[in-house]
Design a protein around this motif. Structure first.
Motif, PDB file in Angstrom:
ATOM      1  N   CYS A  12       0.901  -1.212  -0.140  1.00 59.38           N
ATOM      2  CA  CYS A  12      -0.024  -0.209   0.107  1.00 59.38           C
ATOM      3  C   CYS A  12       0.836   1.346   0.203  1.00 59.38           C
ATOM      4  CB  CYS A  12      -0.942   0.021   1.097  1.00 59.38           C
ATOM      5  SG  CYS A  12      -1.874   1.327   1.517  1.00 59.38           S
ATOM      6  N   CYS A  15       0.251   3.064   3.771  1.00 55.82           N
ATOM      7  CA  CYS A  15       0.577   2.420   5.214  1.00 55.82           C
ATOM      8  C   CYS A  15       1.377   1.477   5.088  1.00 55.82           C
ATOM      9  CB  CYS A  15      -0.831   1.947   5.771  1.00 55.82           C
ATOM     10  SG  CYS A  15      -1.594   0.441   5.145  1.00 55.82           S
ATOM     11  N   CYS A  53      -6.702  -1.511   0.172  1.00 50.87           N
ATOM     12  CA  CYS A  53      -5.724  -1.828   1.298  1.00 50.87           C
ATOM     13  C   CYS A  53      -6.681  -2.252   2.359  1.00 50.87           C
ATOM     14  CB  CYS A  53      -5.035  -0.677   1.759  1.00 50.87           C
ATOM     15  SG  CYS A  53      -4.093  -1.130   3.201  1.00 50.87           S
ATOM     16  N   CYS A  56      -5.905   0.330   5.644  1.00 56.25           N
ATOM     17  CA  CYS A  56      -6.443   1.812   5.646  1.00 56.25           C
ATOM     18  C   CYS A  56      -7.585   2.025   4.726  1.00 56.25           C
ATOM     19  CB  CYS A  56      -5.010   2.785   5.467  1.00 56.25           C
ATOM     20  SG  CYS A  56      -4.542   2.815   3.657  1.00 56.25           S
TER      21      CYS A  56
HETATM   22 ZN    ZN Z   1      -2.783   0.900   3.467  1.00 55.82          ZN
END
Ligand code: ZN
Length: 322
Positions: A12, A15, A53, A56
């Motif tokens: 990602c 994050c 993701c 997040c």
């Molecule tokens: Zn993420």
């Protein structure tokens, strides 16, 4: 002819998590570039998965085109002079622009009015900012729109990527990224450079589509309308798809504080007749509901996100206790 190649994206961009779930299939249709750029046009017919993701809520493609400068080449559009003038004179985004200028002015003292518009397009926002008393500059990659914006506003409009602006040239009190970050892979990199270009205590304003709501809207449209294929990322025009939480996290990772993420004002296209009036009324109503209903930020009422973040006056230092 070369085959269209891709490089996988495994983590990602916001994050670093690796649990990326498929949510949409996007297609490439770039045959308009057959003559101008055959290598770019070779991607026509390719398909990619858009993944969200699990940690997040940010969504990004499972891979990126391996073609060097893919995004610059796709945005090398040869717009007509009339179209660019129309973009400068059109007022469909003025509600968004005036809200951003008012919010930035409230957050900064009256003596701080040095502003940079990243992705200045034909110069409409720079022009409105000047009228509101800002010393505004712009960055615009397209040479024709950059030249037009400079001519109409008299402002400095540099044909530069934000990554290529020297930090010593910065010291802005405010930087606006309106409808920009969704077009850029790895958006935290851009936010880090934005933070570096701000003066201490300066503010960034970021407006992006709300990824989950836009996908939901498109999927519903696909169910209601016959032969309609939901599209939110074809050709990777939109490559970074933010949820409210991932936009906040992206700003945090770039070092911003006092972050505020809320629903963005809507675009109000000047479509004629009763249908146009009803469309604008509906857009305004959805926006007011998104602002007034508690928790609406995380519902389909919020179709676009507007965020603000402040560069700390002092750079954060490591805690000496823990
Ligand atoms: Zn993420």
């Amino acid at each position: 002819m070369k085959t269209a190649a891709f490089d996988p994206v495994l983590t990602c961009w916001i994050c670093d998590a690796t649990t990326l779930m498929p949510v949409h299939e996007l297609v490439f249709e770039l045959s308009a570039y057959d003559v101008q750029d055959a290598e770019l046009a070779a991607y026509t017919g390719s398909r990619l998965t858009l993944c969200r993701c699990a940690r997040c809520g940010f969504a990004q493609p499972a891979a990126l085109p391996a073609l060097p400068r893919y995004f610059d080449r796709m945005y090398d559009q040869r717009w007509s002079d009339d179209w660019i003038r129309g973009e400068f004179e059109a007022d469909y985004k003025d509600g968004i622009f005036t809200e951003i200028l008012a919010s930035l002015a409230r957050r900064l003292g009256p003596s701080r009015r040095k502003l940079l518009d990243v992705g200045a397009h034909a110069g409409r926002f720079v022009s409105l900012a000047q009228r509101a008393g800002w010393a505004a500059e712009g960055l615009e990659l397209n040479p024709k729109t950059a030249a037009y914006a400079a001519r109409r506003t008299g402002a400095t409009i540099r044909q530069l990527n934000v990554q290529d602006v020297r930090v010593g040239d910065g010291g802005y009190d405010a930087i606006a990224l309106t409808d920009v970050l969704e077009h850029i892979p790895d958006p935290v990199r851009v936010l880090l450079r934005t933070a570096a270009l701000l003066a201490p205590g300066g503010w960034v304003a970021v407006k992006v589509p709300c990824g989950p709501s836009q996908l939901l809207k498109e999927n519903w449209r696909g169910r209601i309308l016959r032969r309609y294929r939901p599209t939110i990322a074809d050709n990777l025009v939109h490559v970074s798809h933010f949820s409210p939480a991932s936009l906040r996290q992206a700003l945090e990772r770039a070092g911003f504080v006092d972050i505020d993420v809320g629903p963005a004002a809507p675009e109000l296209p000047a479509s004629p007749g009763l249908r146009g009036a009803l469309s604008r009324a509906l857009r305004r109503s959805v926006h007011y509901a998104a602002r007034l209903v508690p928790g609406a930020l995380h519902t389909p009422l919020t179709l676009n996100l507007q965020a603000y973040g402040r560069r700390p006056a002092e750079r954060a230092t490591e805690c000496r206790v823990c």
